[in-house]
Scaffold this motif. Structure first.
Motif, PDB file in Angstrom:
ATOM      1  N   ILE A   1       0.840  -1.197   0.000  1.00  0.00           N
ATOM      2  CA  ILE A   1       0.000   0.000   0.000  1.00  0.00           C
ATOM      3  C   ILE A   1       0.877   1.249   0.000  1.00  0.00           C
ATOM      4  O   ILE A   1       0.629   2.211  -0.743  1.00  0.00           O
ATOM      5  N   VAL A   2       1.926   1.256   0.835  1.00  0.00           N
ATOM      6  CA  VAL A   2       2.845   2.400   0.877  1.00  0.00           C
ATOM      7  C   VAL A   2       3.476   2.633  -0.492  1.00  0.00           C
ATOM      8  O   VAL A   2       3.556   3.768  -0.978  1.00  0.00           O
ATOM      9  N   ALA A   3       3.921   1.551  -1.138  1.00  0.00           N
ATOM     10  CA  ALA A   3       4.557   1.676  -2.456  1.00  0.00           C
ATOM     11  C   ALA A   3       3.579   2.230  -3.487  1.00  0.00           C
ATOM     12  O   ALA A   3       3.947   3.085  -4.306  1.00  0.00           O
TER      13      ALA A   3
ATOM     14  N   ALA B   1      -2.420   3.614   3.680  1.00  0.00           N
ATOM     15  CA  ALA B   1      -1.418   2.997   4.545  1.00  0.00           C
ATOM     16  C   ALA B   1      -1.771   3.215   6.009  1.00  0.00           C
ATOM     17  O   ALA B   1      -1.635   2.311   6.843  1.00  0.00           O
ATOM     18  N   THR B   2      -2.241   4.426   6.318  1.00  0.00           N
ATOM     19  CA  THR B   2      -2.639   4.726   7.692  1.00  0.00           C
ATOM     20  C   THR B   2      -3.826   3.867   8.111  1.00  0.00           C
ATOM     21  O   THR B   2      -3.869   3.361   9.234  1.00  0.00           O
ATOM     22  N   MET B   3      -4.793   3.689   7.216  1.00  0.00           N
ATOM     23  CA  MET B   3      -5.925   2.812   7.516  1.00  0.00           C
ATOM     24  C   MET B   3      -5.444   1.414   7.881  1.00  0.00           C
ATOM     25  O   MET B   3      -5.928   0.791   8.841  1.00  0.00           O
ATOM     26  N   GLY B   4      -4.498   0.899   7.103  1.00  0.00           N
ATOM     27  CA  GLY B   4      -3.996  -0.451   7.349  1.00  0.00           C
ATOM     28  C   GLY B   4      -3.304  -0.570   8.684  1.00  0.00           C
ATOM     29  O   GLY B   4      -3.469  -1.569   9.404  1.00  0.00           O
ATOM     30  N   LEU B   5      -2.504   0.455   9.057  1.00  0.00           N
ATOM     31  CA  LEU B   5      -1.824   0.412  10.345  1.00  0.00           C
ATOM     32  C   LEU B   5      -2.823   0.513  11.490  1.00  0.00           C
ATOM     33  O   LEU B   5      -2.755  -0.248  12.469  1.00  0.00           O
ATOM     34  N   VAL B   6      -3.768   1.433  11.379  1.00  0.00           N
ATOM     35  CA  VAL B   6      -4.779   1.603  12.428  1.00  0.00           C
ATOM     36  C   VAL B   6      -5.591   0.318  12.602  1.00  0.00           C
ATOM     37  O   VAL B   6      -5.929  -0.065  13.730  1.00  0.00           O
ATOM     38  N   ARG B   7      -5.867  -0.364  11.496  1.00  0.00           N
ATOM     39  CA  ARG B   7      -6.630  -1.615  11.575  1.00  0.00           C
ATOM     40  C   ARG B   7      -5.927  -2.649  12.466  1.00  0.00           C
ATOM     41  O   ARG B   7      -6.581  -3.418  13.178  1.00  0.00           O
ATOM     42  N   CYS B   8      -4.606  -2.641  12.469  1.00  0.00           N
ATOM     43  CA  CYS B   8      -3.864  -3.565  13.330  1.00  0.00           C
ATOM     44  C   CYS B   8      -4.168  -3.299  14.801  1.00  0.00           C
ATOM     45  O   CYS B   8      -4.299  -4.241  15.603  1.00  0.00           O
ATOM     46  N   PHE B   9      -4.289  -2.030  15.180  1.00  0.00           N
ATOM     47  CA  PHE B   9      -4.590  -1.690  16.569  1.00  0.00           C
ATOM     48  C   PHE B   9      -6.034  -2.023  16.923  1.00  0.00           C
ATOM     49  O   PHE B   9      -6.319  -2.482  18.029  1.00  0.00           O
TER      50      PHE B   9
END
Length: 493
Positions: A92-94, A187-195
């Motif tokens: 996603i970042v790429a 990318a932020t959505m994906g990281l937040v989803r982990c939390f």
């Protein structure tokens, strides 16, 4: 359109509920390598931002009730999920930013390391107890969560920079409202989803995406938001500091730099050239701690420049999804246009372009720009005074220590600086005299999870990472405990 499903599944996160966007109410996200549409990002309204603050305020009570060991366990689970999902997060970042996939994967894993570090720190918020001036009394120092904090993050490290803010905020027992850059919202959505999947209380983590004028004033005006952690440009940082004064918010600012590199006459030239070509052009130079102004001792200037140019020309510019790509595109077309203006000005003022200085001839679509090195630029031009934030480095000679230190410290930026030498005397004198929050000696590694990162002067204030970072997310309470004269020592008496 590869991320369209990801955007539809996520979107804004308010009070534990995801709210996705459509073509009717969203903003298109563009792949910087292909200029094709990735999907639609949601645009939060001021009312939705207030809802997110409401949710965080309510959830702060639940966060405060969690024991440090419970917060540690939640953060550990989040870090585990980040590692498991690192390949997807990196992709996603790429796609969103053009960062080469290998570098993006490294960022994802570094984010997990940061969360792991603060998982440990959650259990190490130690207060103090000591004798007071009154016989039998005690002085107690206790640390408590602030309540609601807000995190503003840019697009160049959308995972790591957010992890540095979420880690200490949640470890300290706060709830958080996050506003990422639109360019890296997925990318932020994906990281937040982990939390979220790790099991944090509903409403403890809120994500609002959209235009700054719809989000920032609402966050800054709300007195329930006790702290702001911002990473971004100096002008925007100044505005946020000014706005924070009205509600007296605590503020951490990381505002970029224009890092000098001093290469002494005894430096290992081959090692420097190898590390500098990678360090300068990592993420296409879109790094706040990126080395930008190279000062090389006159006795080794020609040999060093030749080695660095050869290494830089060998870097591979291309598809960020390919593992062997060294440079992807710049994240925005505006960024490339700004780089082109800076390079054109340098050339018009007599500087020499030793490599790069143009868009790759083989590229059609995409915001690509070749790795560029410019020798002998005039000191007054933009490249020597404004953070380039792109794949451009300047090369200048120096003769004496006093001369190079004066030039290195000339600018108002003081985030990072670098020194290459094999002499301990040079190391001690140079590092002591350089004005920078971070100094690398024979390395361009500027931060790790366990070390403090930040600058001074126009580069901001406060530190992220390291053992003291969590204190910026806590209030200090002093308790002066004196027993009443007639109070029985046995409470049951």
């Amino acid at each position: 359109m590869e991320l369209e499903g990801h955007y539809r599944e996520h979107g804004l996160l308010i009070a534990g509920r995801w709210q996705s966007a459509t073509a009717d109410n969203g903003q298109v996200s563009i792949n910087p390598a292909t200029e094709e549409r990735l999907g639609y990002m949601p645009l939060a309204t001021p009312a939705q931002v207030t809802e997110a603050i409401d949710a965080a305020s309510a959830a702060s009570a639940a966060m405060r009730k969690l024991t440090p060991w419970e917060r540690t366990a939640l953060l550990r689970r989040a870090a585990t999920l980040i590692r498991e999902r690192a390949p997807q997060l990196a992709r996603i970042v790429a796609l969103e930013t053009g960062k080469p996939i290998a570098q993006a994967n490294g960022e994802a894993n570094a984010s997990a390391e940061s969360i792991d570090w603060f998982a440990d720190e959650a259990r190490r918020v130690f207060g103090m107890s000591y004798e007071s001036r009154v016989k039998g009394g005690r002085y107690l120092v206790h640390y408590e969560p602030l309540g609601v904090v807000a995190a503003f993050t840019p697009w160049n490290f959308p995972l790591l920079l957010l992890a540095r803010k979420m880690g200490p905020a949640l470890a300290a027992g706060n709830a958080i409202v996050i506003r990422p850059s639109n360019e890296a919202a997925g990318a932020t959505m994906g990281l937040v989803r982990c939390f979220v999947d790790a099991g944090f209380p509903e409403g403890a983590i809120n994500l609002v995406i959209g235009k700054a004028d719809a989000i920032t004033p609402t966050v800054m005006a709300d007195p329930r938001v006790a702290k702001i952690s911002f990473t971004g440009s100096v002008p925007i940082g100044r505005q946020i500091v000014e706005m924070s004064a009205k509600t007296l918010k605590k503020v951490t600012m990381e505002l970029g730099g224009h890092a000098p590199v001093i290469v002494h006459r005894d430096a290992d030239i081959d090692a420097f050239a190898h590390l500098a070509s990678l360090g300068k052009f990592r993420n296409a130079g879109q790094v706040c701690a990126s080395p930008t102004r190279f000062y090389i001792h006159e006795s080794i200037f020609d040999k060093t420049v030749k080695a660095l140019v050869e290494r830089s020309k060998a870097l591979r510019v291309g598809d960020p999804l390919q593992q062997n790509t060294d440079l992807g595109p710049l994240t925005t077309s505006k960024r490339r246009e700004a780089i082109e203006r800076l390079v054109d000005e340098a050339v018009s003022e007599g500087a020499s372009v030793l490599c790069g200085g143009r868009r790759p001839s083989q590229s059609g679509r995409g915001w690509f720009y070749e790795p560029t090195l410019i020798a002998n630029p005039a000191p007054h031009i933009g490249l020597m005074n404004d953070e380039p934030f792109g794949p451009v480095g300047t090369l200048n000679r120096f003769t004496t220590m006093d001369e190079v230190i004066t030039e290195a410290n000339r600018l108002p930026f003081a985030l990072a600086a670098y020194v290459f030498t094999r002499s301990m005397r040079n190391t001690l004198e140079t590092t002591e005299r350089l004005q920078a929050g971070v100094v690398g000696v024979n390395t361009f590694v500027a931060s790790t999870a366990e070390t403090p990162f930040g600058g001074s002067k126009d580069s901001g204030f406060g530190r992220e990472g390291g053992p003291n970072a969590i204190r910026d997310y806590l209030d200090t309470k002093f308790i002066n405990l004196e027993l009443a004269d007639d109070e029985p020592l046995d409470a049951t008496a």
